[in-house]
Design an enzyme around this catalytic site. Structure first.
Site, PDB file in Angstrom:
ATOM      1  N   SER A  24       0.850  -1.195   0.000  1.00 15.57           N
ATOM      2  CA  SER A  24       0.000   0.000   0.000  1.00 15.57           C
ATOM      3  C   SER A  24       0.884   1.243   0.000  1.00 15.57           C
ATOM      4  CB  SER A  24      -0.930  -0.031   1.213  1.00 15.57           C
ATOM      5  OG  SER A  24      -1.902   0.974   1.088  1.00 15.57           O
ATOM      6  N   ASN A  25       0.360   2.386   0.380  1.00 14.96           N
ATOM      7  CA  ASN A  25       1.153   3.622   0.417  1.00 14.96           C
ATOM      8  C   ASN A  25       0.650   4.519   1.541  1.00 14.96           C
ATOM      9  OD1 ASN A  25      -0.968   5.472  -0.705  1.00 14.96           O
ATOM     10  ND2 ASN A  25      -0.839   3.974  -2.362  1.00 14.96           N
ATOM     11  N   HIS A  26       1.266   5.690   1.666  1.00 14.47           N
ATOM     12  CA  HIS A  26       0.999   6.557   2.828  1.00 14.47           C
ATOM     13  C   HIS A  26      -0.224   7.470   2.670  1.00 14.47           C
ATOM     14  CE1 HIS A  26       4.494   5.477   5.066  1.00 14.47           C
ATOM     15  NE2 HIS A  26       5.310   5.786   4.077  1.00 14.47           N
TER      16      HIS A  26
END
Ligand code: CTP
Length: 411
Positions: free
Chosen positions: A223-225
């Site tokens: 995933s990512n931030h």
């Protein structure tokens, strides 16, 4: 009650200014967004650093920033605010408000404000009781300004009497009562005046937000931030103008915006399907989500066990949702994308604008302080085929208002 409310806190030159820091903190913790304007004399009583820290916004004192000439627009501030609260309000400032004098930013903003205005007077008992002050306050009341009555007690002069600024928690209670009253009035006027339309009434928008989750096995993912804050702010800003909004949301930890339909998805593929099947009914789409560009080729059905050596995961490309909507876009639909870049920002953003057939793109440079994923502020540029407009540092909800203004210009 104060969640998401925009409040300008005006501070004038009075010893009670020391209470403004507590007042500001109470407003912020109740969920309000607070911008502080100080008169030049107020800075002698409480420092701009204190107020900037508690309000989480730069302090406004002058008509422009002497360092870079950036204009502090009292008109924009007046439009931004849901309430203009002047606390403490000195006898001098109230006299100027009562007669329309506009010799500092606090006063010009008062004259430009379209929102409710409240003052919490603070002064010595004789000044407060003076016929001139009472006359000015009566005038302000007649002009629709809410007066938050001062209390009685020990005054800075050593005298005892009426003139102490109301305590911060009492001011917050008065502010809540003002909002409750104005919401009742708004409901009543909608009933009385049902044909009064908001600017995006009857329009439908799709907004994507948050991070996608690409599963590796039943317990792990890529995933990512992305926090989703920017997309949620855009959805809320569109809904506030009367649009019907469908928010296709990846993972976020924030509350659902009011008046918006939320479709929760996890992977890029799910987000793609949710968007493609809805786009044809929409007047526009704003692609704020941070969509994974790659996903594991195979999702293990059981938890992967570690072995002795390193491991690698084979990834395949996901579908580009914005580009797909761009290829399906018909006359009259508006498509907005985001570009988050760390190098060759403008060139990359301009490339995406063309490649994805967007009407405009919001460029977010991760190199700029105050921009990016997790914070409440952003610094962006709005780029279309004709121009690039650089916006200064501002809250994500203000960025959203600018984006929606630009969308309206395309409709
Ligand atoms: N986007 C999308 N679907 C994807 C990837 C991106 O809809 N699979 C959208 C984003 O929501 C954003 C815009 O496309 O509005 C730009 O995304 P970005 O990741 O910055 O661009 P990419 O085209 O993926 O290019 P790169 O990762 O190489 O910078």
């Amino acid at each position: 009650m104060l969640k998401g409310k925009h409040i300008i806190l005006g501070i004038t030159g009075s010893i009670a200014a020391y209470k403004s820091a507590v007042l500001c903190r109470l407003l912020v913790s109740a969920g309000a967004e607070v911008k502080v304007i100080m008169t030049p004399l107020a800075k002698q009583f409480i420092t701009p650093l204190t107020m900037a820290t508690v309000s989480k916004n730069p302090i406004l004192v002058d008509f422009f920033n002497p360092e870079n000439g950036e204009w502090n627009s009292h008109v924009k501030l007046g439009e931004w605010a849901d309430l203009y609260l002047i606390a403490p309000a000195s006898a001098n400032t109230m006299a100027k408000m009562a007669t329309g004098v506009a010799d500092n930013l606090l006063l010009t903003t008062y004259l430009s404000a379209r929102c409710a205005v409240a003052v919490a007077p603070a002064m010595d008992l004789d000044m407060y009781a003076h016929v001139a002050t009472q006359r000015n306050m009566a005038q302000l009341k007649q002009d629709g300004v809410h007066i938050i009555e001062p209390g009685s007690g020990f005054l800075a002069s050593g005298l005892i009497g009426k003139g102490r600024m109301a305590e911060p928690q009492d001011i917050v209670a008065a502010v809540e009562a003002i909002f409750a009253q104005s919401e009742k009035c708004a409901e009543a006027s909608e009933i009385e005046n049902p044909e009064k339309k908001k600017s995006l009434e009857g329009k439908r928008f799709l907004v994507t937000a948050g991070a996608t989750i690409e599963p590796i096995d039943p317990v792990r993912f890529i995933s990512n931030h992305s926090s989703g804050k920017m997309g949620y702010a855009v959805a809320e800003a569109l809904a506030k103008r009367g649009a019907e909004v469908t928010l296709v949301s990846g993972r976020t930890a924030i509350d659902k915006p009011q008046g918006v339909e939320v479709v929760n998805v996890l992977s890029a593929e799910e987000m793609y399907k949710a968007c493609v099947e809805r786009f044809s009914e929409m007047d526009g789409a704003v692609m704020c989500a941070a969509v994974a560009d790659y996903t594991p080729q195979v999702v293990a059905t059981e938890k992967l066990k570690k072995g002795e050596g390193d491991m690698s995961i084979a990834l395949k490309r996901t579908k580009d949702i914005a580009a797909e909507l761009g290829s399906k876009k018909r006359e009259g639909q508006v498509l907005v994308g985001f570009a988050m870049e760390t190098e060759n920002e403008e060139q990359n953003a301009a490339g995406k604008l063309v490649r994805k057939n967007l009407d405009f793109i919001v460029l977010n440079s991760l190199r700029r302080e105050g921009a990016g994923f997790r914070g409440d502020t952003n610094i962006v540029s709005l780029i279309d085929s004709r121009e690039k407009v650089d916006l200064p540092l501002m809250s994500k909800s203000d960025v959203a208002e600018h984006i929606v203004d630009k969308i309206e210009s395309f409709l």
